[in-house]
Motif scaffolding. Structure first.
Motif, PDB file in Angstrom:
ATOM      1  N   SER A 160       0.840 -45.450  77.185  1.00 14.28           N
ATOM      2  CA  SER A 160       0.779 -44.442  76.112  1.00 14.28           C
ATOM      3  C   SER A 160      -0.651 -43.982  75.868  1.00 14.28           C
ATOM      4  O   SER A 160      -0.917 -42.783  75.713  1.00 14.28           O
ATOM      5  CB  SER A 160       1.361 -45.020  74.813  1.00 14.28           C
ATOM      6  OG  SER A 160       2.687 -45.434  75.002  1.00 14.28           O
ATOM      7  N   PRO A 166       7.460 -44.908  72.601  1.00 16.05           N
ATOM      8  CA  PRO A 166       6.001 -44.731  72.519  1.00 16.05           C
ATOM      9  C   PRO A 166       5.433 -43.859  73.638  1.00 16.05           C
ATOM     10  O   PRO A 166       4.477 -43.106  73.419  1.00 16.05           O
ATOM     11  CB  PRO A 166       5.468 -46.169  72.617  1.00 16.05           C
ATOM     12  CG  PRO A 166       6.575 -47.020  72.102  1.00 16.05           C
ATOM     13  CD  PRO A 166       7.828 -46.335  72.546  1.00 16.05           C
ATOM     14  N   ASN A 185       6.255 -40.345  72.850  1.00 14.15           N
ATOM     15  CA  ASN A 185       5.385 -39.943  71.738  1.00 14.15           C
ATOM     16  C   ASN A 185       3.990 -39.555  72.220  1.00 14.15           C
ATOM     17  O   ASN A 185       3.369 -38.631  71.682  1.00 14.15           O
ATOM     18  CB  ASN A 185       5.262 -41.080  70.714  1.00 14.15           C
ATOM     19  CG  ASN A 185       6.531 -41.263  69.905  1.00 14.15           C
ATOM     20  OD1 ASN A 185       7.419 -40.420  69.935  1.00 14.15           O
ATOM     21  ND2 ASN A 185       6.626 -42.368  69.193  1.00 14.15           N
TER      22      ASN A 185
END
Length: 768
Positions: A395, A423, A426
């Protein structure tokens, strides 16, 4: 439970024993066996036992015990199993004392099935047998099995109760630890410092101040509150509950203090965000161990004292202590905050020397350091060396590629991953949002939903960033989805919603979001205050700041600076003085952000001496504080002093130059304005719309037609002609020129240009 490969039989036929009446071995031989075991020669000790047995000599139980103790590690467990076999042949499986040590050996290594097998095969069990197996279960978190065993115990003592309390304190739920303590008090067992330390720790983990205070009073009656172990636990409790005065009182009242007591008090200072006091306390400590140094390094890192974190990390090594994983991670995080690649690289080299290069946590922090500093090749090398790459590392890599404008690389990494967790989605969505690619962010969100993932608070927080451009309707749709998912009360989502509604001039909607949040944190309150600022509601900002103080919300530097800016806009001297006093009480008056706001506030209120005092009180000065003070002198018409300060500045940014240019315009100093603009251009600093508005104002006020046309050309080149403020300033300038031309009211200034041709700014590459 971790089971052994096989269970040794615990019942042995007497005919299997070759010597029916063995004679005891000499005291010297027994001593030799124990000595061999003590120096780690366990295999030799076992061979000597076998030799004695083959000669018909009876082995003393202490010889077995001396070998079982060093065998209580996974590496030597195989030797312990061999000894267990000899115990079976020799008939020692009926010896309660020896079997208790055997249970302990298996339990310490995590082989709980073997420990339970030995326990079940024992002919005679004493209370210590039950407590030993109970401790094995509790140590590894098998609390259901521990409960069953505890209920079966024919008799219990304080050790039994303390073991259960400590088990629930360590593994949770901590409420059960409190319940067992209540039951213990109802039994006939005497409460001791071991049990109450665990109960205090459980209250600490639960942040249960009320129970902790009641427990403290109970312990004071028993006289246990001043015990070094209990006192240290109480300090930890009050520290975690942000009750620093109570923690310090316990510390001061303790007669005997061990190093872990000092460490508890140090941690309490840091937990209560008193980093300055923590540093003083650390220097006063009579003795420091690895925990002490790790605590101060971590504390400095957590409270943005990153230079100090690195300094103490190096001092720790200078005193001969080897850093542990926690101190390494804290030092690396400090390097990350400072974007100090070189220092981080040195720490990485130290980690590799210590053999910790494969650790997941250390690796993820290294990935964050290298990628934030733009060294993506090094970040990928770290990932390649990790035994397990967590979602956090991927991430961070994706997000940082996007922040550095390398969205194609971010997308490539994202698409290479077979399994994409929330995640990781995201990171991509957040990357798109930060780059203003809101359409791509929305498309990624749709694909994420097609993969069966609804998103979390961070997903919607990132998407709401794009609502500024995509409009109120889009933001309201996202708000509706957060309501359906039940994440609208998240402080992260709430803060983003407040920003979105404020940007769209919907202050009442933003206010409703704030009031519906269960426990809005400081960030949410700051978003609300900032939103009022966008809507020019300065009076409301002061009112909501007062509400924060009444509710006991901890205001930070951003809160105070925003409130002071509102007082500046309103010229509200009395309110600003009160906020200044509160900032002093919070210890934030010397903060550079708050200090700069104070300088600006006093300058606008014509309190130049107060502004200068606020500047001098700052612990360190930044370009913001210098610029604020220069602005004060410019507003006061003190050009010479402002110019002197400007020349003294160690660093200047576009805001500093704009301040001096705007001041020249207002003070009627056209030549100085053009000279400073020329200097700024030579330094390669790109002008912004505020720069051009100031210079157009100079040309307009002093009828500098030729200079005005040159600025017009530069504005078009830089793309600022579409900016509303610049466009209005140009229109106003040309209207003045046209009006004078029509009336044939020429003046020397109108047809005269000041200075040579205006210097072109270096490579105006920005697009607007």
């Amino acid at each position: 439970m971790k089971a052994s490969s096989r269970h040794l039989s615990t019942s042995v036929n007497s005919s299997a024993i070759p010597f029916q009446n063995p004679s005891p071995i000499s005291a010297g031989t027994s001593q030799t066996i124990q000595s061999l075991a003590a120096v780690g020669r366990v295999a030799d000790a076992i061979r000597l036992i076998v030799l004695c047995r083959s000669r018909g000599k009876l082995v003393n139980p202490n010889a077995f015990i001396s070998i079982l103790r060093p065998c209580a590690t996974p590496k030597t467990l195989i030797l312990g199993r061999q000894l267990h076999g000899h115990m079976v042949v020799s008939g020692f499986v009926d010896d309660t004392f020896v079997c208790n040590h055997l249970i302990h050996m298996y339990g310490k290594c995590g082989f709980l099935d073997d420990a339970h097998s030995v326990f079940n095969g024992m002919m005679k069990k004493n209370l210590h047998s039950w407590n030993t197996l109970l401790a094995c279960y509790c140590k590894f978190g098998f609390l259901s099995e521990a409960e069953r065993l505890f209920d079966e115990m024919p008799k219990r003592d304080a050790v039994s109760w303390n073991t259960m309390i400590a088990g629930y304190d360590q593994h949770g739920p901590c409420e059960e630890a409190l319940q067992y303590f209540v039951w213990m008090r109802r039994s006939d067992c005497k409460v001791d410092h071991f049990g109450v330390s665990s109960v205090v720790s459980a209250c600490s983990n639960l942040r249960s101040l009320r129970n902790g205070i009641e427990l403290h009073g109970f312990l004071a009656k028993l006289g246990l509150h001043s015990h070094v172990q209990v006192g240290s636990a109480l300090i930890g409790l009050y520290g975690k509950c942000i009750q620093l005065e109570a923690a310090r009182k316990v510390f001061d009242d303790m007669g005997i203090k061990e190093i872990f007591t000092w460490n508890s008090m140090l941690h309490a200072y840091i937990k209560c965000s008193k980093i300055e006091q923590a540093l003083i306390f650390f220097r006063e400590m009579p003795e420091k161990n690895v925990v002490s140094w790790t605590t101060i390094v971590a504390g400095c890192s957590q409270h943005y004292r990153n230079e100090d974190a690195i300094l103490y990390f190096h001092k720790m090594q200078e005193v001969g202590l080897r850093p542990d994983k926690a101190s390494l991670v804290s030092a690396l995080r400090a390097c990350t905050e400072l974007l100090d690649f070189e220092e981080g690289f040195k720490i990485h080299s130290l980690i590799l020397k210590c053999g910790g290069g494969h650790d997941v946590i250390v690796g993820s922090v290294l990935v964050m350091l290298y990628s934030k500093c733009g060294y993506f090749t090094d970040a990928i090398n770290v990932i390649d060396g990790m035994l397990l790459v967590d979602d956090f590392s991927w991430s961070v890599l994706i997000a940082e590629y996007a922040k550095h404008g390398m969205i194609d690389n971010a997308r490539k990494i994202f698409e290479s991953l077979e399994v994409k967790s929330i995640p990781i989605w995201n990171a991509l969505i957040g990357g798109y949002s930060e780059l203003g690619m809101d359409g791509e962010a929305l498309e990624a969100f749709r694909k994420m939903q097609m993969d069966g993932m609804k998103g979390d608070e961070f997903t919607f927080g990132s998407l709401l960033m794009g609502a500024d451009l995509l409009g109120l309707r889009y933001g309201e749709q996202l708000h509706l989805q957060t309501l359906k998912l039940g994440i609208d009360s998240s402080v992260f989502v709430g803060s983003a919603l407040i920003d979105m509604y404020s940007y769209n001039l919907e202050s009442e909607a933003a206010k409703r979001v704030l009031y519906l949040l269960g426990e809005p944190n400081t960030v949410c309150w700051n978003s609300m205050i900032s939103g009022f600022g966008l809507n020019k509601l300065d009076t409301d900002i002061i009112n909501i700041f007062c509400v924060m103080m009444i509710l006991g919300v901890i205001a930070d530097a951003v809160t105070f600076s925003l409130a002071l800016d509102s007082c500046s806009n309103l010229l509200a001297l009395n309110e600003g003085l009160q906020i200044h006093a509160l900032a002093c009480k919070f210890g934030l008056d010397s903060n550079v952000v708050v200090g700069s706001a104070l300088i600006n506030f006093y300058g606008k209120c014509d309190r130049l001496s107060c502004a200068l005092h606020a500047f001098n009180e700052l612990q360190e000065h930044s370009v913001v504080s210098w610029t604020a003070l220069i602005g004060c002198y410019m507003r006061g018409g003190m050009w010479d002093m402002a110019k002197e300060l400007f020349d003294m500045m160690p660093e200047r940014n576009i805001v500093s130059w704009n301040t001096i240019l705007s001041g020249c315009s207002k003070l009627g100093l056209p030549l100085e304005a053009l000279q400073h603009y020329h200097q700024m251009s030579k330094l390669g600093l790109l002008p912004d719309h505020i720069t051009f508005v100031s210079m157009l104002s100079v040309c307009s006020n002093f009828l500098l037609e030729e200079n005005g046309k040159q600025f017009h050309a530069q504005i078009v080149k830089a793309g600022y002609h579409v900016n509303k403020h610049v466009s209005n300033a140009m229109t106003e300038m040309y209207q003045k020129f046209a009006e004078l031309s029509r009336n044939e009211f020429s003046s020397g200034l109108f047809h005269t240009e000041l200075g040579n041709e205006i210097a072109e700014p270096a490579s105006p590459s920005r697009k607007y």
